[in-house]
Design an enzyme around this catalytic site. Sequence first.
Site, PDB file in Angstrom:
ATOM      1  N   ASP A  53       0.531  -1.572  -0.290  1.00  0.00           N
ATOM      2  CA  ASP A  53       0.114   0.505  -0.112  1.00  0.00           C
ATOM      3  C   ASP A  53       0.838   1.117   0.382  1.00  0.00           C
ATOM      4  O   ASP A  53       1.677   0.957   0.630  1.00  0.00           O
ATOM      5  CB  ASP A  53      -0.701   0.041   1.626  1.00  0.00           C
ATOM      6  CG  ASP A  53      -2.231  -1.155   1.041  1.00  0.00           C
ATOM      7  OD1 ASP A  53      -1.592  -2.053   0.181  1.00  0.00           O
ATOM      8  OD2 ASP A  53      -3.379  -0.796   1.956  1.00  0.00           O
ATOM      9  N   ASP A  94     -15.970  -3.443   0.587  1.00  0.00           N
ATOM     10  CA  ASP A  94     -14.204  -2.811   2.132  1.00  0.00           C
ATOM     11  C   ASP A  94     -15.855  -2.553   2.723  1.00  0.00           C
ATOM     12  O   ASP A  94     -16.603  -1.840   2.664  1.00  0.00           O
ATOM     13  CB  ASP A  94     -13.762  -2.389   1.441  1.00  0.00           C
ATOM     14  CG  ASP A  94     -12.766  -1.440   0.665  1.00  0.00           C
ATOM     15  OD1 ASP A  94     -12.817  -3.114   0.907  1.00  0.00           O
ATOM     16  OD2 ASP A  94     -12.836  -0.936   0.015  1.00  0.00           O
TER      17      ASP A  94
HETATM   18  O1  LIG Z   1      -5.989  -1.178   2.306  1.00  0.00           O
HETATM   19  C1  LIG Z   1      -6.434  -0.492   2.229  1.00  0.00           C
HETATM   20  O2  LIG Z   1      -5.874  -0.084   4.288  1.00  0.00           O
HETATM   21  C2  LIG Z   1      -7.365   1.003   2.701  1.00  0.00           C
HETATM   22  C3  LIG Z   1      -7.496   2.057   3.314  1.00  0.00           C
HETATM   23  C4  LIG Z   1      -8.269   3.051   3.207  1.00  0.00           C
HETATM   24  C5  LIG Z   1      -8.467   2.510   1.285  1.00  0.00           C
HETATM   25  C6  LIG Z   1      -8.215   1.822   0.810  1.00  0.00           C
HETATM   26  C7  LIG Z   1      -7.679   0.990   1.451  1.00  0.00           C
HETATM   27  N1  LIG Z   1      -7.630   0.343  -0.092  1.00  0.00           N
HETATM   28  C8  LIG Z   1      -7.550  -0.550  -1.082  1.00  0.00           C
HETATM   29  O3  LIG Z   1      -8.562   0.843  -2.073  1.00  0.00           O
HETATM   30  C9  LIG Z   1      -9.329   0.158  -2.574  1.00  0.00           C
HETATM   31  C10 LIG Z   1     -10.480   1.089  -2.986  1.00  0.00           C
HETATM   32  O4  LIG Z   1     -10.510   2.355  -3.149  1.00  0.00           O
HETATM   33  P1  LIG Z   1     -11.366   3.311  -4.608  1.00  0.00           P
HETATM   34  O5  LIG Z   1     -12.390   3.460  -3.612  1.00  0.00           O
HETATM   35  O6  LIG Z   1     -11.578   2.356  -5.940  1.00  0.00           O
HETATM   36  O7  LIG Z   1     -10.284   4.599  -4.857  1.00  0.00           O
HETATM   37  C11 LIG Z   1     -10.054  -0.351  -1.551  1.00  0.00           C
HETATM   38  O8  LIG Z   1     -10.901  -1.856  -2.250  1.00  0.00           O
HETATM   39  C12 LIG Z   1      -8.910  -1.582  -1.112  1.00  0.00           C
HETATM   40  O9  LIG Z   1      -8.164  -2.029  -2.054  1.00  0.00           O
END
Ligand SMILES: O=C(O)c1ccccc1N[C@@H]1O[C@H](COP(=O)(O)O)[C@@H](O)[C@H]1O
Length: 243
Positions: free
Chosen positions: A13, A132
């Site tokens: 990340d 999520d």
């Molecule tokens: O992975 C994390 O810790 C995380 C924390 C906060 C937000 C997102 C996070 N992870 C990844 O981001 C995608 C979502 O991104 P978006 O909403 O499409 O812009 C999620 O699937 C996690 O893989």
Amino acid sequence: MRTHRLELLPAVDVRDGQAVRLVHGESGSETSYGDPMEAALAWQRAGAEWLHLVDLDAAFGTGDNRAQIAEVARAMDLKVELSGGIRDDASLAAALATGCARVNLGTAALESPEWVAKVIAEHGELIAVGLDVRGTTLRGRGWTRDGGDLYETLTRLDSEGCARYVVTDIAKDGTLQGPNLELLRNVCAATDRPVVASGGVSSLDDLRALATLVPEGVEGAIVGKALYAKAFTLEEALEAVAV
Ligand SMILES: O=C(O)c1ccccc1N[C@@H]1O[C@H](COP(=O)(O)O)[C@@H](O)[C@H]1O
């Protein structure tokens, strides 16, 4: 008897140019683990088949690390799952242009359902949706905003042909408290699509427990904090889930 090995996806990340881990996905809870390229190469050297590569700034809306992430994705010989901030045609095209094996859409699946249905129809297996959740409520925009009911969204995405889901229990993510096996079982019971589990892995026993869910539909597990905290090595993890 299990016939398929649980796939493991070590996570990188990226926030502000650094490989980080968050606790519960909360902005400001970062622990930094240095250069994302070094981290990704280390997981590749250790035998990873997949890399879960996330642009956290793009997910939070605090900028992006797109160029750096594309450089990492392009340097990998393994399969890359890209996520964070992929929400429109331009960001999807840029992600796919890295040669990644698939992208993971989060917020877009909650806020732009028509666009997501279109790209699922166009790109099939290249698209996964990240579910999520806190409880059974989906969260988007860096997990800061409610985005509807998990099971209603799952039903909609199934009907649109979504190929797979990446299911994260936010309450577990980055906490080393063990995965939410009940949530995973419930999601697997609600869909016939493969599920990648994310959040909470702390030990080899957690991975073995996830591996028992392969016949129910759990295809893989994302492992983050436990690897960075050296709870076990990736080699040990791969050995633990070997069939
Ligand atoms: O992975 C994390 O810790 C995380 C924390 C906060 C937000 C997102 C996070 N992870 C990844 O981001 C995608 C979502 O991104 P978006 O909403 O499409 O812009 C999620 O699937 C996690 O893989």
